[in-house]
Motif scaffolding. Structure first.
Motif, PDB file in Angstrom:
ATOM      1  N   UNK A   1     -37.799 -25.027 -23.028  1.00  0.00           N
ATOM      2  CA  UNK A   1     -36.906 -26.145 -22.336  1.00  0.00           C
ATOM      3  C   UNK A   1     -35.980 -26.790 -23.297  1.00  0.00           C
ATOM      4  N   UNK A   2     -34.592 -26.565 -23.370  1.00  0.00           N
ATOM      5  CA  UNK A   2     -33.756 -27.114 -24.246  1.00  0.00           C
ATOM      6  C   UNK A   2     -33.337 -28.578 -24.245  1.00  0.00           C
ATOM      7  N   UNK A   3     -32.971 -28.953 -22.759  1.00  0.00           N
ATOM      8  CA  UNK A   3     -32.842 -30.135 -22.532  1.00  0.00           C
ATOM      9  C   UNK A   3     -33.050 -30.392 -20.879  1.00  0.00           C
ATOM     10  N   UNK A   4     -33.204 -31.605 -20.488  1.00  0.00           N
ATOM     11  CA  UNK A   4     -33.383 -31.930 -19.029  1.00  0.00           C
ATOM     12  C   UNK A   4     -34.668 -31.837 -18.784  1.00  0.00           C
ATOM     13  N   UNK A   5     -34.907 -32.011 -17.413  1.00  0.00           N
ATOM     14  CA  UNK A   5     -34.127 -32.084 -16.393  1.00  0.00           C
ATOM     15  C   UNK A   5     -33.321 -33.232 -16.550  1.00  0.00           C
ATOM     16  N   UNK A   6     -32.046 -33.322 -15.847  1.00  0.00           N
ATOM     17  CA  UNK A   6     -31.235 -34.359 -15.965  1.00  0.00           C
ATOM     18  C   UNK A   6     -30.454 -34.377 -14.339  1.00  0.00           C
ATOM     19  N   UNK A   7     -30.213 -35.652 -13.806  1.00  0.00           N
ATOM     20  CA  UNK A   7     -29.625 -35.902 -12.681  1.00  0.00           C
ATOM     21  C   UNK A   7     -27.973 -35.868 -12.943  1.00  0.00           C
ATOM     22  N   UNK A   8     -27.333 -35.478 -12.055  1.00  0.00           N
ATOM     23  CA  UNK A   8     -25.858 -35.697 -12.309  1.00  0.00           C
ATOM     24  C   UNK A   8     -25.219 -35.271 -10.899  1.00  0.00           C
ATOM     25  N   UNK A   9     -24.131 -35.903 -10.829  1.00  0.00           N
ATOM     26  CA  UNK A   9     -23.194 -35.756  -9.431  1.00  0.00           C
ATOM     27  C   UNK A   9     -23.112 -34.221  -8.922  1.00  0.00           C
ATOM     28  N   UNK A  10     -23.376 -33.348  -9.646  1.00  0.00           N
ATOM     29  CA  UNK A  10     -23.412 -32.050  -9.306  1.00  0.00           C
ATOM     30  C   UNK A  10     -24.665 -31.229  -8.886  1.00  0.00           C
ATOM     31  N   UNK A  11     -25.692 -31.885  -9.240  1.00  0.00           N
ATOM     32  CA  UNK A  11     -27.223 -31.546  -9.213  1.00  0.00           C
ATOM     33  C   UNK A  11     -27.825 -31.752 -10.220  1.00  0.00           C
ATOM     34  N   UNK A  12     -29.384 -31.578 -10.013  1.00  0.00           N
ATOM     35  CA  UNK A  12     -30.311 -31.722 -10.994  1.00  0.00           C
ATOM     36  C   UNK A  12     -30.384 -30.530 -11.996  1.00  0.00           C
TER      37      UNK A  12
END
Length: 269
Positions: free
Chosen positions: A228-239
């Motif tokens: 895992x490099x980064x995330x999981x992260x929420x965004x307007x385009x999807x998680x």
């Protein structure tokens, strides 16, 4: 399926020193199944989701020493009506053609190239193989972005080679642009900061595959020896999350159904 407009992402593949290991990994993470290896074309093997072609894996080139590790990486191909003409544009705008133009039987013609900052990408002139048979659904390609320390080089190069209209994201903490074809967003460009890429990591194109559950996909990646490099992260385009497979190929996973926040404002360049 109609041939995609020029500059539109149309295919993705990756070379693996351990193709069977790659099949096992992506089969479990993305639910892919695999067709028969094409011995005529270096055991090129297509991956399928719900019976539709979504990507391919490639073993090492003939003659490559087993002692030399293969640098696995996903390569995104951009559609072209004429691969030879696109190759000339690449050279004319400071890029480098690494391979091709080369006919691949009746399937089409390909080019592998670099932008002036070393971002590797492919060009595909479709013949009988027109590209992705499924997109923007679990198990399939959904987005890609150029991740580069030299955003200015990408901004000058890609819209000169392909018919891109450029928009800039209005955001205080991000230098992000969108390349559009016929008013449709097809490719992102992210300026990488010092913490976004390790010092020795090359500038590259990050390819995103859709999943039903981002967190579950990340868990499978790490359970199977990936990173895992980064995330999981929420965004307007999807998680979404940025991950890497056990052989070092980086890619993204995104749950398109789990969106959060307002869509960023984009302005024309």
């Amino acid at each position: 399926m109609a041939v995609l407009p020029e500059g539109t992402p149309c295919w993705a593949d990756a070379m693996f020193g351990d193709p069977e290991g790659a099949k096992a990994f992506y089969g479990q993470v993305l639910g892919w199944t695999f067709g028969e290896s094409s011995t005529e074309y270096g055991n090129y093997t297509q991956a399928y989701s719900d019976g539709k072609a979504v990507a391919a894996i490639v073993p090492p080139m003939p003659g490559q020493s087993e002692d030399e590790p293969v640098g696995s990486a996903w390569c995104l191909y951009l559609a072209s009506p004429d691969a030879a003409t696109t190759a000339e544009k690449i050279r004319g705008h400071g890029g480098e053609v690494l391979m091709g133009p080369m006919a691949v039987g009746e399937f089409g013609s390909m080019v592998i190239a670099k932008d002036p900052a070393g971002v590797v990408f492919g060009v595909w002139q479709a013949g009988t193989h027109e590209g992705f048979e499924k997109q923007a659904a679990p198990g399939a390609y959904t987005w890609a972005e150029i991740v580069t320390r030299d955003g200015a080089a990408a901004d000058g190069f890609f819209p000169a080679v392909f018919p891109y209209a450029v928009q800039r994201m209005v955001a205080e903490q991000a230098d992000y642009k969108i390349f559009n074809v016929d008013e449709q967003p097809v490719l992102g460009r992210m300026q990488a900061g010092p913490d976004d890429l390790p010092p020795r990591a090359p500038n590259y194109v990050s390819v995103y595959f859709a999943v039903e559950d981002c967190d579950a996909a990340v868990a499978r990646v790490t359970e199977l020896g990936g990173k895992l490099h980064f995330g999981p992260m929420d965004s307007p385009f999807g998680r979404f999350a940025a991950v890497g497979d056990p052989q070092g190929a980086a890619f993204g996973v995104i749950d398109l159904g789990k969106t959060s926040g307002e869509t960023p404002v984009m302005v024309a360049e």
